[in-house]
Design a protein around this motif. Structure first.
Motif, PDB file in Angstrom:
ATOM      1  N   ALA A 334       7.523 -45.415  84.239  1.00  0.00           N
ATOM      2  CA  ALA A 334       6.314 -44.598  84.349  1.00  0.00           C
ATOM      3  C   ALA A 334       6.598 -43.174  83.918  1.00  0.00           C
ATOM      4  O   ALA A 334       7.546 -42.552  84.414  1.00  0.00           O
ATOM      5  CB  ALA A 334       5.789 -44.606  85.787  1.00  0.00           C
ATOM      6  N   GLU A 335       5.786 -42.664  83.002  1.00  0.00           N
ATOM      7  CA  GLU A 335       5.869 -41.255  82.673  1.00  0.00           C
ATOM      8  C   GLU A 335       5.396 -40.445  83.883  1.00  0.00           C
ATOM      9  O   GLU A 335       4.808 -40.977  84.812  1.00  0.00           O
ATOM     10  CB  GLU A 335       5.004 -40.952  81.448  1.00  0.00           C
ATOM     11  N   ARG A 336       5.628 -39.144  83.817  1.00  0.00           N
ATOM     12  CA  ARG A 336       5.362 -38.297  84.971  1.00  0.00           C
ATOM     13  C   ARG A 336       3.869 -38.245  85.308  1.00  0.00           C
ATOM     14  O   ARG A 336       3.020 -38.138  84.431  1.00  0.00           O
ATOM     15  CB  ARG A 336       5.897 -36.891  84.722  1.00  0.00           C
ATOM     16  N   VAL A 337       3.578 -38.351  86.607  1.00  0.00           N
ATOM     17  CA  VAL A 337       2.211 -38.311  87.116  1.00  0.00           C
ATOM     18  C   VAL A 337       2.131 -37.263  88.220  1.00  0.00           C
ATOM     19  O   VAL A 337       3.149 -36.748  88.678  1.00  0.00           O
ATOM     20  CB  VAL A 337       1.778 -39.686  87.678  1.00  0.00           C
ATOM     21  N   VAL A 338       0.910 -36.947  88.657  1.00  0.00           N
ATOM     22  CA  VAL A 338       0.718 -36.116  89.847  1.00  0.00           C
ATOM     23  C   VAL A 338       0.328 -37.036  90.993  1.00  0.00           C
ATOM     24  O   VAL A 338      -0.644 -37.793  90.896  1.00  0.00           O
ATOM     25  CB  VAL A 338      -0.368 -35.051  89.633  1.00  0.00           C
ATOM     26  N   LEU A 339       1.113 -36.987  92.067  1.00  0.00           N
ATOM     27  CA  LEU A 339       0.893 -37.843  93.232  1.00  0.00           C
ATOM     28  C   LEU A 339       0.400 -37.030  94.420  1.00  0.00           C
ATOM     29  O   LEU A 339       0.769 -35.858  94.586  1.00  0.00           O
ATOM     30  CB  LEU A 339       2.194 -38.522  93.665  1.00  0.00           C
TER      31      LEU A 339
END
Length: 643
Positions: A334-339
């Protein structure tokens, strides 16, 4: 499955076009009340950094109109170029380095600081909103451009552009933080020749003007100070070998709160990094590394540490939103996400998803953490680490041969590999390459003793470790010894050039992206932040000029007979183009096969989509020509010119 194919020539949907298509590299994350904001660097917009706002009802909008670009050049690596509080946005614009402000009613950005700011003038970073403006680190440059004349200070800037100097004197300052009641100011400071991860001090100035060093100094680094609502001052310090969590109580006493046995923090290359946050109920959210991967956890006031079971291996910009944790996260698939993570239940909401690549996860090589033996060279550390990505392609049957190896070297060199889905790595693994990302001795994430193993030994220990990693994999029959390449950027590019010239006979190809060729020239030409960096890594300058000469690849071109591709940004102020051109001239004079691409408008690292594609496809074409394998015809990759 298709007919058996040789490694390197496997057809793949992971093209350079996919690498940059709609790609937006996630950068800082900021919480403003019940809103979450983040920054995205967009190659399709020339590398412009756009600020994005997400409201509680899930509406996501760009908050920064074109052509504004929220990037600061303080320390050249930037960070903390923007902040938002109660809907008011402050940011540094890249093209002119002026501070701008956008009010709660939106509208066009309004310039706050005077022009001109480039090349002379003031740059601002590490912004924090105050009742009457912002706190900031101000870096002032003179018309001469000399690093020795650059001045770093902490200032308060009001909405009408007036600046008040609060801290001046140290070579470097960062993290200006006002206490909750506004009476005390905390900040970090350090002086040449130390870097912030070597010996940064945490200083507090009380309301009566008295100043006290709370922690840090020679052999001890402090990072990421944060005030608690009760007036406690929290920070991370490496006095126990690893960066651990401490608290200075309101009564003035300091205590160790949590040592997890590994680093919570990372090196302060950029401003406004955050690996922990204080939740509203007294708990602390934090991220820390172990065995090459991050964990996200929450610490109760009673000392109970609870890790969350999440499919991510990297966490950054950890922020609090009540009792929820907001952060940037990424993993091997997974590429970077905002969680947003509920600190009680662990339930996760993805606020900013990764792009839809349209690919089955079977295409992604899964990383393997490997520890391998290193030479006995006086460091007292007999092993180093790497993350290995095997060749992975669900549509191809290998032809039975061993795969080529690409040893990747991170920059810094005080840095480490981040195990987030990296399509540049997958670009190679899906074509049949094995990729090994080496965290040589001197990398971060493994404690100060491991990090300090590179002190005085850059150009020795890192070379030993990249060679040891390659031989370790070859000896175990995992890669073809005759087709081992080494690639890296910046300080990683130095290790590439040094390994090829000073450890010849191991690698048969190399790729240097804005790499250092002449250590003495770097010490003389580079920007203020790193102008004394090599005093610790190599030797004091200029007293140790003979050591610099001995370890500079440009002085060992007589043994450099390995084909090499060189990629360079024309406006790079960290590693100037003269570094690349010196090594290219030496290769040309010796008749060594090489390729050189110079990208106008690029600085230290490539941000424009067309240049990222040209460098990636060019590097692949270079390996294909050197090692004699064919590229898939349907991708239309133009061969890079080898001279």
């Amino acid at each position: 499955m298709s007919a058996p194919r040789p490694h390197g020539s496997w057809p793949t949907p992971l093209t350079s076009e996919l690498v940059v298509r709609s790609a937006a590299r996630l950068e800082e994350v900021v919480v403003d009340g019940d809103e979450v904001w983040w920054a995205e660097s967009r190659p399709a917009e020339g590398g412009r950094t756009v600020l994005v706002r997400r409201t509680p009802d899930g509406v996501v909008t760009d908050a920064l109109p074109a052509p504004f670009d929220a990037r600061t050049r303080v320390h050249e690596y930037g960070g903390g170029a923007w902040t938002v509080s109660r809907g008011v946005l402050w940011f540094t614009n890249h093209s002119d380095q002026r501070l701008y402000r956008i009010g709660t009613d939106g509208g066009s950005p309004v310039a706050v600081t005077a022009e001109p700011a480039i090349p002379a003038g003031a740059r601002h970073a590490d912004l924090r909103v105050t009742p009457d403006g912002v706190l900031a680190v101000r870096e002032t440059h003179t018309a001469s451009g000399a690093a020795a004349e650059v001045v770093d200070e902490i200032v308060r800037v009001s909405a009408d552009g007036c600046s008040e100097v609060l801290v001046s004197g140290p070579d470097f300052v960062s993290d200006p933080r006002l206490s909750p009641d506004g009476s005390s100011l905390a900040w970090l400071q350090w002086n040449h020749p130390r870097m912030p991860w070597d010996a940064a001090q945490l200083v507090v100035r009380s309301g009566d003007g008295n100043e006290m060093v709370v922690s840090g100094g020679p052999g001890e680094s402090v990072v990421q100070p944060t005030w608690g609502p009760d007036g406690s001052l929290w920070f991370l310090c490496d006095r126990t070998d690893v960066w651990s969590l401490y608290r200075r109580r309101p009564d003035g006493g300091t205590e160790l709160v949590l040592d997890v046995g590994s680093d919570i923090a990372g090196p302060q290359w950029r401003f406004d990094l955050s690996r922990y946050a204080l939740l509203d109920d007294g708990r602390i959210a934090l991220a820390y590394g172990r065995d090459g991967a991050d964990r996200l956890a929450v610490l109760s006031p009673g000392g109970e540490l609870r890790e969350f079971d999440l499919p991510y291996t990297s966490f950054g910009f950890v922020r609090a939103q009540g009792t929820r944790i907001v952060c940037a996260a990424g993993g091997p698939a997974a590429e970077r996400v905002v969680l947003s993570v509920d600190a009680d239940s662990g339930a996760v909401e993805v606020l900013r998803p990764a792009r839809d690549l349209g690919l089955d996860p079977a295409w992604f090589a899964r990383p393997e953490f490997v520890t391998f033996p290193t030479p006995d060279d006086g460091t007292g550390i007999a092993a180093a680490h790497a993350v290995v990505y095997p060749p992975t392609n669900p549509d191809v049957t290998p032809d039975g041969g061993l795969p080529p190896l690409i040893v990747m070297v991170h920059g810094g060199p005080t840095s480490s590999h981040d195990r987030v889905l990296n399509l540049e790595i997958q670009y190679f693994t899906s074509r049949g390459f094995c990729v090994a990302h080496v965290d040589y001795r001197g990398s971060t994430g493994y404690g100060r003793r491991y990090r300090d193993a590179l002190q005085g030994r850059w150009g020795v220990v890192d070379l030993d470790d990249v060679v040891a990693c390659a031989r370790h994999l070859a000896d175990r029959g995992r890669v073809a010894p005759s087709r081992m390449a080494i690639r890296g950027g910046s300080a990683g590019g130095y290790t590439v050039l040094a390994a090829l010239s000073m450890r010849p006979g191991v690698f048969t190809a190399g790729a240097s992206h804005f790499g250092v060729a002449d250590l003495a020239a770097l010490a003389a030409e580079t920007h203020k932040f790193e102008s004394r960096y090599l005093d610790g890594l190599v030797a004091p300058w200029p007293e140790g000029a003979d050591v610099y000469a001995e370890r500079s690849p440009v002085n060992h071109v007589g043994t450099l007979d390995t084909p090499l591709a060189v990629f360079q940004g024309e406006e790079d102020a960290v590693v100037p183009p003269s570094q690349a051109e010196a090594i290219v001239a030496a290769l040309r004079d010796r008749g060594v096969p090489h390729a050189y691409l110079l990208f106008p408008g690029e600085q230290h690292g490539f941000r424009k989509a067309e240049n990222i594609r040209a460098a990636l496809d060019g590097e692949l074409s270079f390996y294909a020509q050197v090692w004699g394998f064919a590229l898939p015809a349907d991708e239309g990759i133009a061969p890079i010119m080898i001279r």
